[in-house]
Design an enzyme around this catalytic site. Structure first.
Site, PDB file in Angstrom:
ATOM      1  N   ARG A  18       0.831  -1.215   0.000  1.00 14.48           N
ATOM      2  CA  ARG A  18       0.000   0.000   0.000  1.00 14.48           C
ATOM      3  C   ARG A  18       0.856   1.252   0.000  1.00 14.48           C
ATOM      4  O   ARG A  18       0.424   2.312  -0.459  1.00 14.48           O
ATOM      5  CB  ARG A  18      -0.991  -0.034   1.165  1.00 14.48           C
ATOM      6  CG  ARG A  18      -2.109  -1.058   0.971  1.00 14.48           C
ATOM      7  CD  ARG A  18      -2.990  -1.164   2.199  1.00 14.48           C
ATOM      8  NE  ARG A  18      -2.284  -1.640   3.357  1.00 14.48           N
ATOM      9  CZ  ARG A  18      -2.162  -2.933   3.693  1.00 14.48           C
ATOM     10  NH1 ARG A  18      -2.722  -3.873   2.940  1.00 14.48           N
ATOM     11  NH2 ARG A  18      -1.489  -3.289   4.768  1.00 14.48           N
ATOM     12  N   GLU A  39       5.731 -10.300  15.701  1.00 11.03           N
ATOM     13  CA  GLU A  39       5.261 -10.909  16.945  1.00 11.03           C
ATOM     14  C   GLU A  39       5.828 -12.340  17.063  1.00 11.03           C
ATOM     15  O   GLU A  39       6.316 -12.745  18.097  1.00 11.03           O
ATOM     16  CB  GLU A  39       3.735 -10.931  16.922  1.00 11.03           C
ATOM     17  CG  GLU A  39       3.125 -11.047  18.288  1.00 11.03           C
ATOM     18  CD  GLU A  39       1.608 -11.011  18.188  1.00 11.03           C
ATOM     19  OE1 GLU A  39       1.071 -10.501  17.186  1.00 11.03           O
ATOM     20  OE2 GLU A  39       0.977 -11.515  19.130  1.00 11.03           O
TER      21      GLU A  39
END
Ligand code: AMP
Length: 172
Positions: free
Chosen positions: A60, A97
């Site tokens: 994006r 993560e």
């Protein structure tokens, strides 16, 4: 000015996984007036700042970055996921993560001393943009600013980009 932009961003709960509230800018981008306003607001900020290149982060960030570059009369550089760029690359890995991710940039994409804006749709933890800032800084670029459409304040991503300046149009 940015209230309408904010309203045009769609919240998608539990994407890409449970617990994540995804801020979907595709609903902003498909509205001609909203897209134009977004590009104009960002462009206005950097006009006259001597920006040579806008570095867009896949995927994006390419939409935001290339429109901004056009507005500034600057070039656009792509930072991509591994294995996509055809020529010699520099790589940066950063922690997720679980595990790590890597981004690449062409070794000849930036010349020492060039003034760059790094562009992406959203700043969350700052891991992604932080890795890109480290990469282009090592290549000798002067980072004018890291620019985002959306910033998620509570994740404090700005801290990871320090000492580089950070700007976002919309905050949550
Ligand atoms: P981070 O590295 O944590 O700052 O994450 C930033 C990158 O992940 C950007 O390229 C975003 O497109 C994407 N991202 C992370 N969190 C979200 C979210 N809540 N909504 C939309 N995109 C996100």
């Amino acid at each position: 000015m940015t209230e309408q932009l904010k309203k045009s961003i769609r919240d998608v709960p539990d994407f890409p996984k449970k617990g994540i509230l995804f801020k979907d800018i595709t609903t902003l981008c498909k509205e001609p007036a909203m897209f134009q306003r977004m590009v104009d607001l960002l462009g206005h900020r950097y006009v006259g700042k001597g920006v040579d290149l806008v570095v867009g982060i896949e995927a994006r960030g390419f939409v935001v970055g290339s429109a901004l570059a056009y507005k500034l009369g600057a070039g656009v550089v792509l930072v991509r996921k591994p294995g996509k760029l055809p020529h010699k690359t520099h790589k940066a890995s950063y922690a997720l993560e679980y595990g790590t991710d890597t981004l690449e940039i062409h070794q000849d994409a930036i010349t020492k001393g060039q003034r760059v804006v790094i562009a992406d749709d959203l700043l969350a933890t700052g891991g992604t943009a932080g890795a890109v800032a480290g990469l282009v800084h090592k290549m000798g670029a002067h980072i004018v600013e890291c620019a985002f459409i959306v910033e998620l304040n509570e994740l404090a991503g700005r801290g990871k980009l320090s000492p580089h300046p950070v700007f976002s149009l919309i905050q949550y």
